[in-house]
Design a protein around this motif. Structure first.
Motif, PDB file in Angstrom:
ATOM      1  N   ALA A  46       0.833  -1.206   0.000  1.00 55.83           N
ATOM      2  CA  ALA A  46       0.000   0.000   0.000  1.00 55.83           C
ATOM      3  C   ALA A  46       0.868   1.256   0.000  1.00 55.83           C
ATOM      4  CB  ALA A  46      -0.939  -0.007   1.200  1.00 55.83           C
ATOM      5  N   SER A  47       1.950   1.231   0.756  1.00 57.11           N
ATOM      6  CA  SER A  47       2.870   2.367   0.800  1.00 57.11           C
ATOM      7  C   SER A  47       3.523   2.593  -0.566  1.00 57.11           C
ATOM      8  CB  SER A  47       3.939   2.128   1.871  1.00 57.11           C
ATOM      9  OG  SER A  47       4.909   3.133   1.842  1.00 57.11           O
ATOM     10  N   LEU A  48       3.928   1.510  -1.215  1.00 58.08           N
ATOM     11  CA  LEU A  48       4.534   1.633  -2.545  1.00 58.08           C
ATOM     12  C   LEU A  48       3.535   2.172  -3.559  1.00 58.08           C
ATOM     13  CD1 LEU A  48       6.665  -1.652  -2.724  1.00 58.08           C
ATOM     14  CD2 LEU A  48       7.492   0.689  -2.401  1.00 58.08           C
ATOM     15  N   ASP A  49       2.294   1.709  -3.487  1.00 62.99           N
ATOM     16  CA  ASP A  49       1.264   2.233  -4.393  1.00 62.99           C
ATOM     17  C   ASP A  49       1.054   3.727  -4.183  1.00 62.99           C
ATOM     18  OD1 ASP A  49       0.597  -0.014  -5.920  1.00 62.99           O
ATOM     19  OD2 ASP A  49      -0.846  -0.733  -4.436  1.00 62.99           O
ATOM     20  N   GLN A  50       1.069   4.144  -2.923  1.00 60.71           N
ATOM     21  CA  GLN A  50       0.897   5.567  -2.625  1.00 60.71           C
ATOM     22  C   GLN A  50       2.066   6.379  -3.196  1.00 60.71           C
ATOM     23  OE1 GLN A  50       0.816   6.592   1.554  1.00 60.71           O
ATOM     24  NE2 GLN A  50      -0.490   8.352   1.159  1.00 60.71           N
ATOM     25  N   GLN A  51       3.270   5.872  -3.019  1.00 60.49           N
ATOM     26  CA  GLN A  51       4.444   6.551  -3.570  1.00 60.49           C
ATOM     27  C   GLN A  51       4.369   6.620  -5.087  1.00 60.49           C
ATOM     28  OE1 GLN A  51       8.206   4.980  -2.114  1.00 60.49           O
ATOM     29  NE2 GLN A  51       7.231   4.463  -0.168  1.00 60.49           N
ATOM     30  N   ALA A  52       3.889   5.552  -5.702  1.00 54.42           N
ATOM     31  CA  ALA A  52       3.814   5.484  -7.165  1.00 54.42           C
ATOM     32  C   ALA A  52       2.901   6.567  -7.728  1.00 54.42           C
ATOM     33  CB  ALA A  52       3.332   4.104  -7.602  1.00 54.42           C
ATOM     34  N   GLY A  53       1.909   6.953  -6.952  1.00 52.09           N
ATOM     35  CA  GLY A  53       1.007   8.008  -7.397  1.00 52.09           C
ATOM     36  C   GLY A  53       1.667   9.370  -7.483  1.00 52.09           C
ATOM     37  N   HIS A  54       2.833   9.513  -6.889  1.00 53.18           N
ATOM     38  CA  HIS A  54       3.527  10.801  -6.878  1.00 53.18           C
ATOM     39  C   HIS A  54       4.786  10.791  -7.736  1.00 53.18           C
ATOM     40  CE1 HIS A  54       0.895  12.064  -3.653  1.00 53.18           C
ATOM     41  NE2 HIS A  54       1.173  10.948  -3.017  1.00 53.18           N
ATOM     42  N   VAL A  55       5.021   9.684  -8.432  1.00 52.86           N
ATOM     43  CA  VAL A  55       6.244   9.545  -9.217  1.00 52.86           C
ATOM     44  C   VAL A  55       5.858   9.289 -10.674  1.00 52.86           C
ATOM     45  CG1 VAL A  55       8.329   8.178  -9.519  1.00 52.86           C
ATOM     46  CG2 VAL A  55       7.460   8.594  -7.238  1.00 52.86           C
ATOM     47  N   PRO A  56       6.454  10.021 -11.592  1.00 51.32           N
ATOM     48  CA  PRO A  56       6.084   9.851 -13.001  1.00 51.32           C
ATOM     49  C   PRO A  56       6.728   8.621 -13.663  1.00 51.32           C
ATOM     50  CG  PRO A  56       7.799  11.494 -12.797  1.00 51.32           C
ATOM     51  CD  PRO A  56       7.433  11.073 -11.397  1.00 51.32           C
ATOM     52  N   GLY A  57       6.085   8.188 -14.728  1.00 51.62           N
ATOM     53  CA  GLY A  57       6.661   7.232 -15.672  1.00 51.62           C
ATOM     54  C   GLY A  57       7.133   5.904 -15.136  1.00 51.62           C
ATOM     55  N   PRO A  58       8.291   5.469 -15.631  1.00 53.74           N
ATOM     56  CA  PRO A  58       8.802   4.129 -15.329  1.00 53.74           C
ATOM     57  C   PRO A  58       9.038   3.863 -13.841  1.00 53.74           C
ATOM     58  CG  PRO A  58      10.017   5.091 -17.149  1.00 53.74           C
ATOM     59  CD  PRO A  58       9.130   6.167 -16.597  1.00 53.74           C
ATOM     60  N   LEU A  59       9.443   4.869 -13.096  1.00 51.11           N
ATOM     61  CA  LEU A  59       9.680   4.659 -11.669  1.00 51.11           C
ATOM     62  C   LEU A  59       8.370   4.350 -10.942  1.00 51.11           C
ATOM     63  CD1 LEU A  59      11.575   4.505  -9.300  1.00 51.11           C
ATOM     64  CD2 LEU A  59      11.439   6.989  -9.086  1.00 51.11           C
ATOM     65  N   GLY A  60       7.317   5.073 -11.286  1.00 50.74           N
ATOM     66  CA  GLY A  60       6.008   4.794 -10.696  1.00 50.74           C
ATOM     67  C   GLY A  60       5.527   3.397 -11.055  1.00 50.74           C
ATOM     68  N   GLU A  61       5.756   2.998 -12.291  1.00 45.04           N
ATOM     69  CA  GLU A  61       5.357   1.655 -12.724  1.00 45.04           C
ATOM     70  C   GLU A  61       6.146   0.576 -11.975  1.00 45.04           C
ATOM     71  OE1 GLU A  61       3.063  -1.069 -14.371  1.00 45.04           O
ATOM     72  OE2 GLU A  61       2.779   1.095 -14.589  1.00 45.04           O
ATOM     73  N   ASN A  66       6.336  -3.681  -7.887  1.00 46.91           N
ATOM     74  CA  ASN A  66       6.834  -4.224  -6.615  1.00 46.91           C
ATOM     75  C   ASN A  66       5.695  -4.404  -5.621  1.00 46.91           C
ATOM     76  OD1 ASN A  66       9.541  -4.562  -7.260  1.00 46.91           O
ATOM     77  ND2 ASN A  66      10.060  -2.464  -6.724  1.00 46.91           N
ATOM     78  N   ALA A  67       4.766  -3.466  -5.607  1.00 44.54           N
ATOM     79  CA  ALA A  67       3.610  -3.589  -4.719  1.00 44.54           C
ATOM     80  C   ALA A  67       2.791  -4.826  -5.081  1.00 44.54           C
ATOM     81  CB  ALA A  67       2.745  -2.329  -4.796  1.00 44.54           C
TER      82      ALA A  67
END
Length: 89
Positions: A46-61, A66-67
């Motif tokens: 859940a924490s990784l998904d939340q972080q992904a919402g604030h990071v663009p492109g490949p890093l968010g994916e 990983n989540a």
């Protein structure tokens, strides 16, 4: 948790007869997870998904991938766990 059995250990490289935590493989047959471990995997996902919402492109994916992997591990635990209520513990 590692319930180390050398013949099943992908972390064992023939150099020593103990587990190598730095070489741990998430799908190792020696891993024993508790319900608490599975719950922590879900919290981390859940924490990784939340972080992904604030990071663009490949890093968010990558964070979302990983989540999903962590949730898959938690799901596998719940499918294969043995509990006292099952009458098998």
């Amino acid at each position: 948790m590692c319930v180390y059995k050398r013949d099943k250990a992908p972390c064992h490289r023939g150099l020593k007869d103990t587990p190598s935590p730095d070489q741990c493989v998430p799908a190792c047959a020696n891993i024993a997870r508790t319900d608490q471990h599975a719950a922590r995997l879900r919290l981390r996902a859940a924490s990784l998904d939340q972080q992904a919402g604030h990071v663009p492109g490949p890093l968010g994916e990558r964070l979302r991938d990983n989540a999903a992997r962590l949730r898959d591990l938690a799901d596998a635990h719940h499918r294969s766990r043995i509990s006292a209520q099952d009458g098998t513990a």
